[in-house]
Structures are given as structure tokens and as C-alpha cells.
Design a protein around this motif. Structure first.
Motif, PDB file in Angstrom:
ATOM      1  N   GLY A  27      -1.079  -5.511 -11.988  1.00 34.80           N
ATOM      2  CA  GLY A  27      -1.066  -6.252 -10.729  1.00 34.80           C
ATOM      3  C   GLY A  27      -1.206  -5.295  -9.575  1.00 34.80           C
ATOM      4  N   PRO A  28      -1.406  -5.798  -8.362  1.00 30.33           N
ATOM      5  CA  PRO A  28      -1.574  -4.925  -7.199  1.00 30.33           C
ATOM      6  C   PRO A  28      -0.250  -4.319  -6.746  1.00 30.33           C
ATOM      7  N   THR A  29      -0.348  -3.207  -6.062  1.00 30.24           N
ATOM      8  CA  THR A  29       0.827  -2.631  -5.429  1.00 30.24           C
ATOM      9  C   THR A  29       1.182  -3.448  -4.191  1.00 30.24           C
ATOM     10  N   PRO A  30       2.394  -3.330  -3.668  1.00 27.90           N
ATOM     11  CA  PRO A  30       2.732  -4.056  -2.441  1.00 27.90           C
ATOM     12  C   PRO A  30       1.776  -3.770  -1.288  1.00 27.90           C
ATOM     13  N   LEU A  31       1.402  -2.500  -1.106  1.00 25.66           N
ATOM     14  CA  LEU A  31       0.471  -2.165  -0.036  1.00 25.66           C
ATOM     15  C   LEU A  31      -0.909  -2.766  -0.286  1.00 25.66           C
ATOM     16  N   GLY A  32      -1.347  -2.715  -1.547  1.00 28.32           N
ATOM     17  CA  GLY A  32      -2.653  -3.270  -1.881  1.00 28.32           C
ATOM     18  C   GLY A  32      -2.712  -4.775  -1.683  1.00 28.32           C
ATOM     19  N   LEU A  33      -1.647  -5.464  -2.083  1.00 26.90           N
ATOM     20  CA  LEU A  33      -1.613  -6.917  -1.942  1.00 26.90           C
ATOM     21  C   LEU A  33      -1.610  -7.325  -0.472  1.00 26.90           C
ATOM     22  N   ILE A  34      -0.825  -6.651   0.328  1.00 26.41           N
ATOM     23  CA  ILE A  34      -0.754  -7.001   1.747  1.00 26.41           C
ATOM     24  C   ILE A  34      -2.079  -6.692   2.442  1.00 26.41           C
ATOM     25  N   LYS A  35      -2.732  -5.593   2.077  1.00 24.29           N
ATOM     26  CA  LYS A  35      -4.025  -5.275   2.698  1.00 24.29           C
ATOM     27  C   LYS A  35      -5.072  -6.325   2.337  1.00 24.29           C
ATOM     28  N   GLU A  36      -5.067  -6.784   1.084  1.00 24.87           N
ATOM     29  CA  GLU A  36      -5.990  -7.858   0.685  1.00 24.87           C
ATOM     30  C   GLU A  36      -5.701  -9.138   1.468  1.00 24.87           C
ATOM     31  N   THR A  85       7.357   2.171   0.790  1.00 23.06           N
ATOM     32  CA  THR A  85       6.312   1.794  -0.150  1.00 23.06           C
ATOM     33  C   THR A  85       5.267   2.895  -0.246  1.00 23.06           C
ATOM     34  N   GLY A  86       4.509   2.846  -1.337  1.00 18.31           N
ATOM     35  CA  GLY A  86       3.462   3.837  -1.538  1.00 18.31           C
ATOM     36  C   GLY A  86       4.014   5.197  -1.918  1.00 18.31           C
ATOM     37  N   GLY A  87       3.201   6.212  -1.745  1.00 12.62           N
ATOM     38  CA  GLY A  87       3.583   7.558  -2.160  1.00 12.62           C
ATOM     39  C   GLY A  87       4.022   8.447  -1.022  1.00 12.62           C
ATOM     40  N   ILE A  88       4.476   7.855   0.083  1.00 14.65           N
ATOM     41  CA  ILE A  88       4.802   8.662   1.253  1.00 14.65           C
ATOM     42  C   ILE A  88       6.025   9.547   1.019  1.00 14.65           C
ATOM     43  N   ALA A 143     -10.332   2.203   4.302  1.00 13.35           N
ATOM     44  CA  ALA A 143     -10.746   1.327   3.209  1.00 13.35           C
ATOM     45  C   ALA A 143      -9.691   1.229   2.118  1.00 13.35           C
ATOM     46  N   TYR A 144      -8.787   2.214   2.047  1.00 11.03           N
ATOM     47  CA  TYR A 144      -7.780   2.241   0.990  1.00 11.03           C
ATOM     48  C   TYR A 144      -6.424   1.782   1.536  1.00 11.03           C
ATOM     49  N   PRO A 145      -5.631   1.111   0.703  1.00  9.38           N
ATOM     50  CA  PRO A 145      -4.296   0.702   1.154  1.00  9.38           C
ATOM     51  C   PRO A 145      -3.325   1.865   1.263  1.00  9.38           C
ATOM     52  N   GLU A 146      -3.627   2.980   0.608  1.00 12.81           N
ATOM     53  CA  GLU A 146      -2.767   4.155   0.633  1.00 12.81           C
ATOM     54  C   GLU A 146      -3.538   5.316   1.243  1.00 12.81           C
ATOM     55  N   GLY A 147      -2.851   6.145   2.025  1.00 17.26           N
ATOM     56  CA  GLY A 147      -3.542   7.242   2.688  1.00 17.26           C
ATOM     57  C   GLY A 147      -2.865   8.581   2.589  1.00 17.26           C
ATOM     58  N   VAL A 148      -1.806   8.694   1.765  1.00 17.40           N
ATOM     59  CA  VAL A 148      -1.032   9.936   1.699  1.00 17.40           C
ATOM     60  C   VAL A 148      -1.884  11.091   1.189  1.00 17.40           C
ATOM     61  N   SER A 149      -2.607  10.876   0.094  1.00 20.77           N
ATOM     62  CA  SER A 149      -3.397  11.953  -0.508  1.00 20.77           C
ATOM     63  C   SER A 149      -4.449  12.471   0.455  1.00 20.77           C
ATOM     64  N   PHE A 150      -5.196  11.560   1.074  1.00 16.25           N
ATOM     65  CA  PHE A 150      -6.237  11.972   2.000  1.00 16.25           C
ATOM     66  C   PHE A 150      -5.640  12.665   3.227  1.00 16.25           C
ATOM     67  N   ALA A 151      -4.507  12.167   3.709  1.00 14.12           N
ATOM     68  CA  ALA A 151      -3.883  12.767   4.887  1.00 14.12           C
ATOM     69  C   ALA A 151      -3.467  14.209   4.622  1.00 14.12           C
ATOM     70  N   ILE A 152      -2.841  14.452   3.489  1.00 15.39           N
ATOM     71  CA  ILE A 152      -2.385  15.811   3.171  1.00 15.39           C
ATOM     72  C   ILE A 152      -3.568  16.742   2.974  1.00 15.39           C
ATOM     73  N   LEU A 153      -4.614  16.283   2.275  1.00 18.05           N
ATOM     74  CA  LEU A 153      -5.785  17.133   2.052  1.00 18.05           C
ATOM     75  C   LEU A 153      -6.488  17.467   3.364  1.00 18.05           C
TER      76      LEU A 153
END
Length: 330
Positions: free
Chosen positions: A160-169, A257-260, A300-310
């Protein structure tokens, strides 16, 4: 008398001691992830760690012709953190590919530990996310131990979707934040304990926080990056939520929520890819928090931790140049 190059101050810490300290700090979150996702979570961790260790040994042995450095534990850390950024049910061969990208492209291609500009585990995760988006966004649901057939659910692995993914949809379909939160039905206690779909590192905020406090207690990390990361993310999310409560998530929900939490304590604080000075770390953490909320809400993605750190990893040389430590004797 021959005087060697600086630094001349000897401390009790070593690379291996620091790395294995991080492993200990990750154990609570690992235990919770195995509890919620069962044996697939343990399999993903073992495959990722073994693949990272094997990849580093093979490159050092046959390509770089360097002595083996596996004893420092850095490859184990990369494997663990990569696994914490993956779905528990990800096919094993994709996990191996991610490990090869993390070790081969992001670490050994630059000369090994201490030379890589980007966090290896996050490079492996982003490589898999871009190359195999469907597999990387198929999230297993946690095992419901209250159900009489919980053993069956542990093997079938409902998704199923993650909470962030479901809310973004829902937001893309015109559903308000309040209605999405009511439909989601996740309590604050479940957010703290981790009873929700997501990667291994998105499970328990309390487990991640416990590991982060251990790192602070052992002085493996300092408070600057986690506090700046979480603080800026909270403030920016609060500003957006105040501007439009039905279009942007509450700041507390965004933090839990997410990987923050994993990113703030374990990914952004990587000594090699983060700034050296306290003020540089604060700037780095502020950038990570702002970019995370920005990508979550407008990307475009519901999560942004990985991209932000990189992205902030790429700015570390400039941050170090702008916040140089005071020279000894000046």
C-alpha cells in the motif's frame, strides 16, 4: 627530531570505533523494522550489507590493488543505511544493484572512504528509485499481530502507499489535507512507533530517535545538523500550513512521517559528506530541511530527504570555504 604533519592531538576514537558505534545506534530501528515487516526486512538488510562488503572487497582486491579496509566498518554502514532506504520486499537482485551503485559509483570510484563527495547509501537509493520506480515505490504493509492470521500476512506482504504518498495522490485529485488525514486514520502513537507502510528506516520515530541520542551521547555526531535539519523543516512546513491549511501538511505530521528522522540523524551527519565547522553544519542542516519540504510539496516525489541531502552534499566544499575554522595561534 622529525615532526610529522598535523594534526598532533591524539584522541581515543578511531574510524572503526565510530562506524561500529553507528551500527549499534541502528539496532533499535532494525529490530522494529523486522518486527513490523518480518523476515523480508531481515533478508533485505543481510543482502544489502553482504553485497556492499563483497563489492568493496572485490574492487579493492582486483581493481584498485589496495589493502582491504573492510575492518573499518564503513561498508557495513553503507549496507545498513541502504537497506533502511528500501522496501522490505524489494527483490534481492535490485538490492545488489543498489549496493553496487553505492559502493562502486559513489565511494570507490572516488578513492574510497574519506574521498566520496556524496553519501553512498543515498546514491544507491536514488539510482534504484530512478531506474526501477515501480519496485521502489511498492511498500509492504506492517504485520497486524492482532489479526488471527498474522503469520499468513507476514509471508503474503500486502502492499500500500505510504502516508506521504497517499496524501500527495489525494491532493493531486483535489482532496483536502484534513479529509486525507481523516481517511488515513493514522494516530500520533502509530507515527511514533512506526505502524505504517514505508521503507525500513521510516518505521519507528522513537527507535530512530533513540539511536540518534546514542550517537550524541557517544559524541559520534553533534547536535548542529539534526537540530538545524528538523528545525528548518518544521518551521518551513508550519509557514506553508499557515498559508493554506488544506493544501499543506501540518508541521508535526511532516516531521513524524517519511525518512526525515533517519536522514537528520544518520544520513546528513555523515562525517565525509558534511561540513567541518559548527556554523557550516548549521547551514548544511538548514538547507537539507528547506529542500526536503520544498521537494515534498512542489516536486514529483512525495519524499525529498534523499534528494535534499545529496544536493547539499554538492554544496559542502563551498560551505567549508565560507566557514573556515580559525587557524591555530591566530
Amino acid at each position: 627530531m622529525v615532526v610529522s604533519g598535523s594534526p598532533h592531538i591524539h584522541g581515543p576514537e578511531s574510524v572503526a570505533k565510530i562506524m561500529w558505534g553507528v551500527v549499534i545506534a541502528l539496532l533499535p530501528a532494525l529490530a522494529v523494522s523486522v518486527y513490523y515487516f518480518g523476515l523480508p526486512a531481515l533478508r533485505t538488510v543481510l543482502v544489502s550489507t553482504a553485497a556492499c562488503v563483497a563489492c568493496e572487497w572485490l574492487i579493492q582486491r582486483f581493481m584498485l590493488k589496495k589493502p582491504c579496509s573492510l575492518q573499518d566498518g564503513s561498508a557495513v554502514i553503507t549496507g545498513l543505511l541502504l537497506a533502511f532506504n528500501l522496501p522490505a520486499t524489494l527483490p534481492w537482485w535490485l538490492t545488489v544493484l543498489g549496493a553496487m551503485a553505492a559502493i562502486g559509483l559513489a565511494k570507490m570510484a572516488y578513492g574510497g572512504l574519506g574521498n566520496n563527495p556524496f553519501n553512498p547509501a543515498l546514491v544507491g537509493r536514488v539510482f534504484l528509485l530512478i531506474s526501477f520506480p515501480v519496485a521502489m515505490t511498492t511498500w509492504p504493509q506492517p504485520i497486524d499481530y492482532a489479526h488471527p492470521d498474522f503469520a499468513l500476512s507476514a509471508t503474503d506482504a500486502l502492499t500500500g502507499p505510504t502516508p506521504l504518498g497517499l496524501i500527495k495522490e489525494n491532493l493531486q485529485q483535489g482532496v483536502s489535507v484534513d479529509e486525507s488525514l481523516r481517511t488515513l486514520g493514522v494516530t500520533p502513537l502509530e507515527l511514533l512507533t512506526g505502524h505504517r507502510a514505508g521503507s525500513l528506516g521510516e518505521v519507528s520515530v522513537l527507535a530512530i530517535l533513540l539511536g540518534g541520542l546514542f550517537l550524541l551521547w557517544r559524541r559520534i555526531i553533534t547536535w548542529h545538523i539534526p537540530v538545524a535539519f528538523l528545525g528548518s523543516a518544521f518551521v518551513f512546513a508550519a509557514i506553508l500550513h499557515a498559508a493554506d491549511p488544506q493544501a499543506f501538511l501540518p508541521p508535526g505530521f511532516s516531521i513524524l512521517t517519511g525518512g526525515i528522522m533517519l536522514g537528520a540523524f544518520f544520513m546528513a551527519t555523515d562525517m565525509v559528506t558534511s561540513p567541518m565547522t559548527p556554523w557550516g553544519k548549521i547551514v548544511f542542516g538548514l538547507g537539507c530541511g528547506l529542500l526536503t519540504i520544498l521537494i515534498r510539496n512542489f516536486g514529483a516525489y512525495p519524499e525529498g530527504v534523499s534528494f535534499a541531502i545529496l544536493i547539499m552534499n554538492a554544496f559542502v566544499p563551498l560551505i567549508n570555504r565560507g566557514f573556515k575554522p580559525q587557524r591555530y595561534g591566530c
